[in-house]
Design an enzyme around this catalytic site. Structure first.
Site, PDB file in Angstrom:
ATOM      1  N   LYS A 201       0.831  -1.198   0.000  1.00  0.00           N
ATOM      2  CA  LYS A 201       0.000   0.000   0.000  1.00  0.00           C
ATOM      3  C   LYS A 201       0.866   1.249   0.000  1.00  0.00           C
ATOM      4  O   LYS A 201       0.681   2.155  -0.829  1.00  0.00           O
ATOM      5  CB  LYS A 201      -0.926   0.021   1.217  1.00  0.00           C
ATOM      6  CG  LYS A 201      -1.926   1.166   1.205  1.00  0.00           C
ATOM      7  CD  LYS A 201      -2.532   1.437   2.568  1.00  0.00           C
ATOM      8  CE  LYS A 201      -1.639   2.350   3.380  1.00  0.00           C
ATOM      9  NZ  LYS A 201      -2.273   2.868   4.609  1.00  0.00           N
ATOM     10  N   ASP A 219      -6.422   0.786   0.792  1.00  0.00           N
ATOM     11  CA  ASP A 219      -6.519   1.041   2.217  1.00  0.00           C
ATOM     12  C   ASP A 219      -7.901   0.574   2.687  1.00  0.00           C
ATOM     13  O   ASP A 219      -8.639  -0.065   1.938  1.00  0.00           O
ATOM     14  CB  ASP A 219      -6.281   2.521   2.531  1.00  0.00           C
ATOM     15  CG  ASP A 219      -7.381   3.427   1.987  1.00  0.00           C
ATOM     16  OD1 ASP A 219      -8.304   2.926   1.314  1.00  0.00           O
ATOM     17  OD2 ASP A 219      -7.313   4.642   2.250  1.00  0.00           O
TER      18      ASP A 219
END
Length: 330
Positions: A201, A219
């Protein structure tokens, strides 16, 4: 003989015939079997009723608590081709709603973005943006941060939460950048994920926004909306990323991430989505999970859509909302 008497005689005839049946034969057996079967059914019904009564909530309040929220009528089964068309239309609609979508972390270079993204774990971008000005004033480079006293660094990033674990990550990645990459943030996924505290991420955030390399940032907001939109059923971020990557062209990945995250933070909240104020409600198979009344839903909107400041202290020039306030003095 009257009609009533004739009827009675006719009704009694079978019984008399059965009474004269030869010995050894059980002429009434069919009736007894029927009675037994009826009794079994009655007993079963009573047991079922008892179980149902025992399982039932003890009060109307408890029953209401267990009743799921009303949902929109179920849609017809959707082919994969139809889902992809709908997904891409959602992306186009979100592009019109959020033409100013952007990363909501304040940064001026790849190192600042990398540090801010690591700090953003388990906290809001707003809190990170309020924390990093003092941090970057003292540690503008990886070399400066790697040389920081751990206790001093902990104190600087304390407002972002989990400051001990994050201090360890920042010291480790800064030292790695200094020793392995000449003090520069690398522009390759495999190099970024090799740094302490950096996962896919974080790497995709840095690649997409500091180097222009397309990436999907999964996320908590992106994952939630991807499932609500029917793009995936996966919970694991890497599997969500893989599923979504098959739906959209690579050139859209970075901006798609911003738009979906923007929508998740402003409208499609985790606990109470503002369905009645959602601009893409007709395209959403999960419509009805949240508040559908337009006036009530409007009150749930956040940030610039709710008339409140955004998350950045230094937002882009085209941002329609107000900048966030600095961290209050302690």
């Amino acid at each position: 003989m009257g009609k009533a008497a004739a009827g009675e005689t006719a009704a009694q005839a079978p019984a008399k015939t059965s009474a004269k049946a030869p010995a050894g034969k059980k002429a009434a057996a069919p009736k007894k079997t029927t009675v037994k079967r009826t009794a079994v059914k009655t007993t079963t019904a009573k047991r079922t009723a008892t179980k149902t009564t025992a399982a039932a909530p003890k009060s109307a309040k408890a029953a209401a608590a267990k009743t799921p929220a009303a949902k929109a009528p179920a849609r017809k089964p959707e082919s994969r081709a139809a889902m992809i068309r709908r997904a891409r239309r959602i992306n186009r609609e979100l592009a019109e709603v959020y033409p100013y979508a952007h990363p909501e972390l304040d940064f001026t270079n790849p190192f600042e973005l990398l540090v801010a993204t690591v700090l953003s774990a388990q906290t809001t971008d707003l809190r990170v943006n309020q924390t990093t000005p003092a941090l970057f004033a003292l540690c503008p480079t990886p070399e400066d941060m790697a040389a920081m006293d751990p206790e001093r660094l902990e104190e600087l990033i304390r407002p972002a939460g989990f400051f001990r674990a994050k201090t360890k990550s920042l010291l480790g990645l800064s030292a790695a950048l200094r020793d392995r990459f000449g003090g520069e943030v690398p522009g390759r996924l495999e190099d970024l994920v090799s740094l302490p505290g950096v996962g896919r991420k974080t790497a995709n955030v840095v690649l997409g926004n500091a180097f222009g390399v397309p990436g999907i940032t999964v996320d908590t907001h992106f994952g939630r909306l991807a499932r609500r939109f029917g793009w995936t059923t996966q919970e694991d971020p890497e599997k969500v990323e893989a599923d979504v990557a098959e739906i959209f062209p690579k050139s859209e990945w970075t901006m798609l991430s911003h738009r979906v995250v923007f929508h998740g933070r402003r409208v499609c909240h985790s606990r109470k989505p503002a369905c009645g104020a959602c601009p893409i409600a007709p395209l959403c198979p999960s419509y009805g999970e949240g508040e559908t009344d337009p006036e009530k839903a409007k009150k749930l909107l956040k940030y610039e859509m709710g008339g409140q400041p955004g998350q950045r202290l230094r937002p882009p020039a085209d941002y329609p909302g107000r900048p966030a306030a600095p961290l209050a003095a302690r």
